[in-house]
Design an enzyme around this catalytic site. Structure first.
Site, PDB file in Angstrom:
ATOM      1  NE  ARG A  59      39.193  32.603  24.134  1.00 52.62           N
ATOM      2  CZ  ARG A  59      39.993  32.605  25.197  1.00 52.62           C
ATOM      3  NH1 ARG A  59      40.492  31.466  25.662  1.00 52.62           N
ATOM      4  NH2 ARG A  59      40.300  33.726  25.813  1.00 52.62           N
TER       5      ARG A  59
ATOM      6  CG  HIS B 113      42.856  38.092  24.303  1.00 48.84           C
ATOM      7  ND1 HIS B 113      41.496  38.206  24.560  1.00 48.84           N
ATOM      8  CD2 HIS B 113      43.329  37.215  25.231  1.00 48.84           C
ATOM      9  CE1 HIS B 113      41.182  37.428  25.576  1.00 48.84           C
ATOM     10  NE2 HIS B 113      42.271  36.815  26.013  1.00 48.84           N
TER      11      HIS B 113
ATOM     12  CD  GLN C 244      44.511  39.098  29.226  1.00 52.12           C
ATOM     13  OE1 GLN C 244      43.801  38.100  29.295  1.00 52.12           O
ATOM     14  NE2 GLN C 244      45.041  39.651  30.306  1.00 52.12           N
TER      15      GLN C 244
ATOM     16  CG  ASP D 203      50.569  35.037  25.832  1.00 51.00           C
ATOM     17  OD1 ASP D 203      50.235  34.125  26.621  1.00 51.00           O
ATOM     18  OD2 ASP D 203      49.930  35.302  24.788  1.00 51.00           O
TER      19      ASP D 203
ATOM     20  CB  CYS E   4      47.163  37.148  29.079  1.00 55.47           C
ATOM     21  SG  CYS E   4      48.038  35.901  28.111  1.00 55.47           S
TER      22      CYS E   4
ATOM     23  NE  ARG F 266      40.044  39.374  30.016  1.00 56.40           N
ATOM     24  CZ  ARG F 266      40.141  38.195  29.381  1.00 56.40           C
ATOM     25  NH1 ARG F 266      41.137  37.377  29.670  1.00 56.40           N
ATOM     26  NH2 ARG F 266      39.273  37.840  28.445  1.00 56.40           N
TER      27      ARG F 266
END
Ligand code: CP
Ligand code: NVA
Length: 341
Positions: free
Chosen positions: A126, A153, A156, A248, A288, A316
């Site tokens: 990340r 991402h 996700q 988001d 998310c 996830r």
């Protein structure tokens, strides 16, 4: 459920796969959703479905494998679902908190990669920049997984489309509206939608549209899969009649200095009861997480019966187990759902 499951516990990397599903999928890294392509995205979702319904079948399938995670940014879901997922497949997970300095601040990325590949079987990153993840994938001989960058991402969005598939069945028959910032999550939703032949509308303020290269790549994929992509600025036009509404954060991690300016621009894009009322009555609300309640979404939408935010979070786990298995299993003959299954 029509999908077959392995009839016996997995002995090694290769699941027992019914002969009626001839798909073969392998990719070395998951740096971008583009690495998967339509067949890979289908494979990830299909294996996730098998793993979610029959977790015990897979519990030793990555025994002896070691995963290391370097995170330059905070995480709740991604960190814990990767750790829990790897452990539940029989492997081990190590976490390195990289929040105090960029990964390559102390030595070159190439030197780090050439160390890591001697010790571990998979690297999960990340980072602030996509280039760091791309560089690691270029230099390391072991698989590298993007656990969020400024640009994408992928884990996700795959979990999100898995959630939509669970709720609605064939994702080619549904439409998703993403409302807000054209950010990393929006990019991965676009690419995943394009891979899966679904339909997406993205509404952003002027100046906050998705990255043009990502859009071009998504449109190219859409030509193969029949996906439909619309970029808009009007949130109302975007949500009209859709099956799911997604938002988001207005300022992502690393954009904290822009938060005040963005807080003045983005309020028309807040997902509230009035905006949700313009979508189909069955429309799911998606995020998310982490959410900023009262900013991009109201409490009543977050906590409504149509909210699937915790299903997304749960998924996830299943989707990342599938990704780990696919990347570490090498050339795997997999049950890929046929176009009209
Ligand atoms: N959605 C997501 O990636 O959450 P975290 O930042 O908590 O990992
Ligand atoms: N766009 C958000 C996603 C967090 C999971 C960010 O990058 O901060």
């Amino acid at each position: 459920m029509n999908n077959p499951v392995p009839s016996s516990p997995l002995q090694s990397r290769a699941p027992s796969v019914p002969e009626t599903f001839p798909g073969t999928f392998w990719c070395p890294d998951l740096v971008s959703t583009r690495d998967l392509g339509p067949q890979g995205a289908q494979a990830v979702l299909h294996l996730a479905e098998l793993m979610k319904s029959r977790p015990s079948v897979f519990q030793r399938s990555l025994a002896g494998k070691q995963m290391v995670m370097f995170f330059e940014k905070p995480s709740l879901r991604t960190r814990l679902t990767f750790e829990a997922g790897m452990t539940s497949l029989g492997g081990t997970a190590m976490f390195v908190d990289q929040s105090q300095s960029r990964l390559d601040a102390r030595e070159t990325l190439s030197d780090i990669a050439r160390n890591l590949e001697r010790w571990v079987d998979v690297i999960v990153l990340r980072t602030f920049t996509q280039e760091t993840i791309e560089g690691m994938a270029r230099f390391a001989s072991v698989p590298v997984i993007n656990a969020l960058s400024d640009l994408e991402h992928p884990c996700q969005a795959l979990a999100d489309y898995f959630t939509l598939q669970e709720r609605f069945g064939d994702v080619r028959k549904i439409s998703l509206a993403y409302v807000g910032d054209g950010n990393n999550v929006a990019h991965s939703l676009l690419l995943t939608c394009a891979c899966l032949g679904s339909s997406i509308r993205i509404a952003t303020p002027k100046g906050y549209a998705p990255n043009p290269q990502i859009v071009a790549d998504a449109r190219k994929l859409a030509k193969q899969t029949g996906a439909r992509i619309e970029l808009l600025t009007d949130p109302h036009a975007a949500v009209t009649g859709v099956d799911a509404v997604y938002t988001d954060a207005w300022a992502s991690m690393g954009q904290e200095q822009e938060a005040t300016k963005r807080a003045e621009i983005f309020p028309p894009y807040q997902v509230n009861r009035q905006l949700m009322a313009e979508a189909a009555s069955h429309a799911a609300f998606m995020h998310c997480l982490p959410a900023h309640r009262g900013e991009e979404v109201t409490d009543e939408v977050m906590d409504s019966d149509n909210s699937v935010i915790f299903e997304q979070a749960e998924n996830r786990l299943h989707v990342q187990k599938s990704i780990l298995y696919l990347l570490l299993g090498g050339a795997v003959r997999l049950p890929v759902r046929s176009a009209h299954a």
